[in-house]
Design a protein around this motif. Structure first.
Motif, PDB file in Angstrom:
ATOM      1  N   UNK A 120       0.833  -1.202   0.000  1.00 14.64           N
ATOM      2  CA  UNK A 120       0.000   0.000   0.000  1.00 14.64           C
ATOM      3  C   UNK A 120       0.872   1.258   0.000  1.00 14.64           C
ATOM      4  N   UNK A 121       1.893   1.267   0.822  1.00 15.79           N
ATOM      5  CA  UNK A 121       2.804   2.410   0.872  1.00 15.79           C
ATOM      6  C   UNK A 121       3.593   2.580  -0.416  1.00 15.79           C
ATOM      7  N   UNK A 122       4.039   1.464  -0.992  1.00 15.95           N
ATOM      8  CA  UNK A 122       4.791   1.537  -2.253  1.00 15.95           C
ATOM      9  C   UNK A 122       3.915   2.077  -3.375  1.00 15.95           C
ATOM     10  N   UNK A 123       2.700   1.553  -3.489  1.00 16.34           N
ATOM     11  CA  UNK A 123       1.802   2.029  -4.546  1.00 16.34           C
ATOM     12  C   UNK A 123       1.434   3.497  -4.352  1.00 16.34           C
ATOM     13  N   UNK A 124       1.248   3.922  -3.103  1.00 12.74           N
ATOM     14  CA  UNK A 124       0.941   5.331  -2.848  1.00 12.74           C
ATOM     15  C   UNK A 124       2.083   6.224  -3.328  1.00 12.74           C
ATOM     16  N   UNK A 125       3.306   5.850  -3.011  1.00 14.69           N
ATOM     17  CA  UNK A 125       4.462   6.654  -3.410  1.00 14.69           C
ATOM     18  C   UNK A 125       4.578   6.717  -4.936  1.00 14.69           C
ATOM     19  N   UNK A 126       4.504   5.577  -5.600  1.00 18.94           N
ATOM     20  CA  UNK A 126       4.648   5.559  -7.052  1.00 18.94           C
ATOM     21  C   UNK A 126       3.527   6.337  -7.731  1.00 18.94           C
ATOM     22  N   UNK A 127       2.301   6.168  -7.264  1.00 17.48           N
ATOM     23  CA  UNK A 127       1.180   6.880  -7.881  1.00 17.48           C
ATOM     24  C   UNK A 127       1.260   8.380  -7.620  1.00 17.48           C
ATOM     25  N   UNK A 128       1.690   8.774  -6.446  1.00 20.02           N
ATOM     26  CA  UNK A 128       1.878  10.192  -6.158  1.00 20.02           C
ATOM     27  C   UNK A 128       2.953  10.777  -7.078  1.00 20.02           C
ATOM     28  N   UNK A 129       4.033  10.032  -7.269  1.00 16.37           N
ATOM     29  CA  UNK A 129       5.115  10.487  -8.146  1.00 16.37           C
ATOM     30  C   UNK A 129       4.643  10.614  -9.593  1.00 16.37           C
ATOM     31  N   UNK A 130       3.643   9.826  -9.965  1.00 13.06           N
ATOM     32  CA  UNK A 130       3.116   9.875 -11.333  1.00 13.06           C
ATOM     33  C   UNK A 130       2.034  10.942 -11.492  1.00 13.06           C
ATOM     34  N   UNK A 131       1.737  11.670 -10.408  1.00 10.14           N
ATOM     35  CA  UNK A 131       0.797  12.781 -10.522  1.00 10.14           C
ATOM     36  C   UNK A 131      -0.554  12.570  -9.866  1.00 10.14           C
TER      37      UNK A 131
END
Length: 156
Positions: A120-131
């Motif tokens: 959950x934390x990894x996906x949040x970071x990657x999705x935030x980085x993608x906008x």
């Protein structure tokens, strides 16, 4: 004599790629958060830190994004992800992240509570980085099944 060169040779061959990366994130998070009482929160932060250590390339579509994430997971032997757009959210289905019965047997029944928070934390970071921005959150939407599949959703 058993010198550093021999140890350096053995370390990458006797530890899983997954655990080398993940344990680095664990160690860094525990150093910066030694007093946390909420293990799920700590595991979420570890996943977030792991994704920070494993940035994805710029992606121009969901297919490219999925391919980039799967490249990371494949390199770690940690399953794969499928993405599905719905009118209200983005479904994130992570397959084979663990053998849930084996992990529960090793770490105990509490694994069901904290284990999925890493992804959950990894996906949040990657999705935030993608906008995705700060108003959209990744949350676990289903329990991990016996095959290690967990579903998450990105939504407001």
């Amino acid at each position: 004599m058993f010198g550093p060169k021999k140890i350096d040779y053995r370390i990458p061959r006797q530890s899983s790629r997954l655990w080398r990366s993940l344990l680095t994130a664990f160690a860094n998070e525990f150093v910066t958060n030694p007093g946390s009482n909420n293990i799920r929160e700590v595991m979420y932060k570890i996943g977030h830190r792991f994704a920070t250590q494993s940035p994805l390339p710029t992606c121009n579509s969901l297919d490219e994004f999925k391919t980039a994430m799967n490249s990371v997971w494949q390199d770690l032997d940690w399953g794969w992800v499928d993405l599905e757009e719905t009118p209200a959210s983005l479904r994130i289905i992570h397959h084979q992240s663990t053998n849930a019965y084996l992990i529960n047997d090793v770490f105990g029944e509490q694994t069901k509570i904290w284990g999925p928070a890493i992804l959950e934390g990894a996906y949040q970071k990657w999705l935030s980085a993608m906008g995705a921005g700060e108003s959209l959150k990744v949350t676990q939407s289903d329990e991990t099944d016996e095959f290690g599949t967990t579903e998450y959703q990105l939504k407001a």
